[in-house]
Design a protein around this motif. Structure first.
Motif, short mmCIF file in Angstrom:
data_model
loop_
_atom_site.label_atom_id
_atom_site.label_comp_id
_atom_site.label_asym_id
_atom_site.label_seq_id
_atom_site.Cartn_x
_atom_site.Cartn_y
_atom_site.Cartn_z
N LEU A 135 35.39 19.43 36.11
CA LEU A 135 35.22 19.07 34.71
C LEU A 135 36.39 18.29 34.14
O LEU A 135 36.23 17.57 33.15
CB LEU A 135 35.02 20.34 33.86
CG LEU A 135 33.81 21.21 34.21
CD1 LEU A 135 33.79 22.46 33.34
CD2 LEU A 135 32.51 20.41 34.05
N LYS A 136 37.56 18.43 34.73
CA LYS A 136 38.74 17.72 34.23
C LYS A 136 39.72 17.50 35.39
O LYS A 136 39.64 18.19 36.41
CB LYS A 136 39.42 18.52 33.12
CG LYS A 136 40.08 19.81 33.58
CD LYS A 136 40.78 20.53 32.43
CE LYS A 136 41.55 21.75 32.92
NZ LYS A 136 42.21 22.47 31.81
N PRO A 137 40.63 16.55 35.25
CA PRO A 137 41.58 16.30 36.34
C PRO A 137 42.48 17.51 36.61
O PRO A 137 42.94 18.17 35.67
CB PRO A 137 42.40 15.11 35.83
CG PRO A 137 41.52 14.43 34.83
CD PRO A 137 40.75 15.54 34.17
N LYS A 263 49.95 10.42 50.67
CA LYS A 263 50.89 11.02 51.62
C LYS A 263 50.62 12.52 51.73
O LYS A 263 51.54 13.34 51.67
CB LYS A 263 52.33 10.72 51.23
CG LYS A 263 52.66 9.24 51.26
CD LYS A 263 54.08 8.94 50.85
CE LYS A 263 55.07 9.33 51.94
NZ LYS A 263 56.42 8.84 51.65
N GLY A 264 49.35 12.87 51.86
CA GLY A 264 48.97 14.27 51.91
C GLY A 264 48.80 14.79 53.32
O GLY A 264 49.18 14.17 54.31
N GLY A 265 48.23 15.96 53.39
CA GLY A 265 47.99 16.67 54.64
C GLY A 265 47.42 18.03 54.30
O GLY A 265 47.02 18.28 53.16
N HIS A 266 47.41 18.93 55.26
CA HIS A 266 46.82 20.25 55.02
C HIS A 266 47.48 20.98 53.85
O HIS A 266 46.80 21.64 53.06
CB HIS A 266 46.92 21.10 56.28
CG HIS A 266 46.09 20.58 57.42
ND1 HIS A 266 44.73 20.41 57.33
CD2 HIS A 266 46.45 20.18 58.66
CE1 HIS A 266 44.28 19.93 58.49
NE2 HIS A 266 45.30 19.78 59.30
N LYS A 267 48.78 20.86 53.73
CA LYS A 267 49.49 21.58 52.67
C LYS A 267 49.02 21.12 51.29
O LYS A 267 48.65 21.94 50.44
CB LYS A 267 50.99 21.38 52.81
CG LYS A 267 51.81 22.07 51.72
CD LYS A 267 53.30 21.86 51.95
CE LYS A 267 54.12 22.52 50.85
NZ LYS A 267 55.58 22.35 51.10
N LEU A 268 49.02 19.82 51.06
CA LEU A 268 48.60 19.31 49.76
C LEU A 268 47.12 19.55 49.52
O LEU A 268 46.71 19.86 48.39
CB LEU A 268 48.91 17.81 49.66
CG LEU A 268 50.21 17.44 48.94
CD1 LEU A 268 50.45 15.94 49.03
CD2 LEU A 268 50.19 17.89 47.50
N ASN A 269 46.30 19.43 50.55
CA ASN A 269 44.88 19.71 50.39
C ASN A 269 44.66 21.12 49.87
O ASN A 269 43.86 21.36 48.96
CB ASN A 269 44.15 19.56 51.73
CG ASN A 269 44.17 18.15 52.27
OD1 ASN A 269 44.37 17.19 51.54
ND2 ASN A 269 43.97 18.02 53.57
N ALA A 270 45.38 22.07 50.46
CA ALA A 270 45.22 23.48 50.07
C ALA A 270 45.79 23.74 48.68
O ALA A 270 45.20 24.48 47.90
CB ALA A 270 45.91 24.37 51.10
N LEU A 271 46.92 23.13 48.36
CA LEU A 271 47.51 23.32 47.04
C LEU A 271 46.59 22.80 45.94
O LEU A 271 46.46 23.40 44.88
CB LEU A 271 48.87 22.63 46.96
CG LEU A 271 50.01 23.25 47.76
CD1 LEU A 271 51.24 22.36 47.70
CD2 LEU A 271 50.34 24.65 47.23
N ALA A 272 45.94 21.66 46.19
CA ALA A 272 45.03 21.10 45.19
C ALA A 272 43.80 21.99 45.00
O ALA A 272 43.36 22.23 43.87
CB ALA A 272 44.60 19.69 45.61
N LEU A 273 43.24 22.49 46.10
CA LEU A 273 42.10 23.38 45.99
C LEU A 273 42.48 24.66 45.27
O LEU A 273 41.74 25.18 44.43
CB LEU A 273 41.54 23.70 47.38
CG LEU A 273 40.32 24.61 47.43
CD1 LEU A 273 39.16 24.01 46.64
CD2 LEU A 273 39.92 24.88 48.87
N GLN A 274 43.65 25.18 45.58
CA GLN A 274 44.15 26.37 44.92
C GLN A 274 44.27 26.14 43.41
O GLN A 274 43.84 26.98 42.61
CB GLN A 274 45.52 26.73 45.50
CG GLN A 274 46.18 27.96 44.89
CD GLN A 274 47.54 28.21 45.48
OE1 GLN A 274 48.25 27.27 45.84
NE2 GLN A 274 47.92 29.47 45.60
N ALA A 275 44.83 25.01 43.01
CA ALA A 275 44.99 24.71 41.59
C ALA A 275 43.65 24.58 40.88
O ALA A 275 43.48 25.05 39.76
CB ALA A 275 45.81 23.43 41.43
N LEU A 276 42.68 23.96 41.53
CA LEU A 276 41.36 23.80 40.93
C LEU A 276 40.70 25.15 40.69
O LEU A 276 40.23 25.44 39.58
CB LEU A 276 40.47 22.94 41.84
CG LEU A 276 39.01 22.79 41.39
CD1 LEU A 276 38.91 21.97 40.11
CD2 LEU A 276 38.17 22.16 42.51
#
Length: 315
Positions: A135-137, A263-276
């Motif tokens: 719904l939002k960034p 410049k992502g990877g598994h760490k950033l992918n997981a952090l973004a999903l966690q934040a969402l």
């Protein structure tokens, strides 16, 4: 977009080795009932079986692979290539039977999983599929890069990498995720690493199953040393996109939104999903209508993210 849940029509079997353990592994995809999701059924050497749901709340923090389960108990590592294939091919429910602690690396990508899924076929089920609608960034940043989800009616990935290595450099991939796009543009993109890191990984007991048959390797002269070269001119960013798809599949439902990373990877992918998933105002749960009428809305998920899935940035 898919309205109803799907499973596979028949069993699909695989054998291979773990990229880190180097040990032989047998794995099977088995049809599953609706609303059961993706589940690993892990059988130990003594014959004991344990079921682990492939969701972010079952992902412990680790430095070398995306893992589901508990590091002090039953777990399965290096799940991202298989999970990407299931997510991209629109499979909601399946049991993954495995007799080891690591998904076999096969040839370093998702191609063989996609081929098997197409061979056995899909079966539509009567329950509707639930979607996570952004719904939002929502954005996360590290010292090296960033990742974010933004609203989008569809499932889109925009991934950019930038390596100092001249063999890789700056590469960008963007596209709407469909089975056809995944099969032709992403599924054959292999994991990659640097020869200079191999001895360190071996010494720590990792990458024991890695070879030129399942990995793109960049030599000390900063060139790809695989005799057959690359499958795509920009194979590196395509594999990073494949990994991102596999990591986002651990949300437990299809995400309607655009995922971007730099410049992502598994760490950033997981952090973004966690934040969402931790921000109940950032998304809602919906079902698509079978006919033209209003979308059915549900309450957001209870935050289901534990520790982020820290995975390797290369291998």
């Amino acid at each position: 977009m898919i309205i109803y849940q799907q499973t596979i029509k028949a069993r699909a079997d695989f054998t291979g080795v773990g990229v880190h353990t180097g040990k032989p592994i047998s794995l099977s995809l088995v049809p599953a009932e609706m609303d059961s999701g993706i589940r690993f059924r892990v059988t130990s050497a003594c014959g004991e079986a344990r079921t682990i749901a492939a969701v972010s709340s079952n992902v412990p923090a680790t430095d070398l692979a995306t893992i589901v389960g508990s590091l002090d108990g039953a777990h399965v590592s290096t799940v991202e290539h298989l999970m990407a294939a299931l997510y991209a091919m629109n499979i909601d429910n399946v049991v993954i039977e495995i007799d080891g602690s690591e998904v076999p690396i096969m040839d370093g990508c998702s191609e063989r999983f996609v081929e098997a899924i197409e061979r056995v076929g899909l079966e539509q089920q009567s329950a509707k599929r639930s979607y996570i609608r952004v719904l939002k960034p929502v954005r996360v940043e590290t010292a090296a890069g960033w990742a974010e989800f933004v609203p989008h009616y569809g499932t889109r990935f925009e991934v950019e990498i930038d390596f100092a290595s001249q063999a890789i450099g700056r590469q960008v991939f963007a596209g709407e995720l469909t089975p056809a796009l995944f099969k032709s543009e992403l599924s054959r993109a292999r994991t990659f690493g640097f020869m200079k890191d191999v001895e360190r990984l071996w010494a720590s007991g990792h990458a024991l199953g890695s070879s030129l048959e399942n990995s793109v390797v960049i030599g000390d002269d900063d060139r790809v040393i695989n005799p057959d070269g690359l499958r795509y001119a920009d194979e590196f960013v395509r594999h990073k996109t494949l990994d991102a798809i596999g990591d986002q599949s651990l949300a437990g439902s299809r995400i309607l939104g655009c995922y971007r990373s730099y410049k992502g990877g598994h760490k950033l992918n997981a952090l973004a999903l966690q934040a969402l998933l931790r921000d109940s105002t950032a998304y809602d749960m919906i079902e698509l209508p079978a006919r033209r009428r209003d979308i059915v809305r549900h309450s957001p998920l209870i935050a289901a993210v534990a520790a982020p899935a820290y995975g390797p940035q290369t291998l």
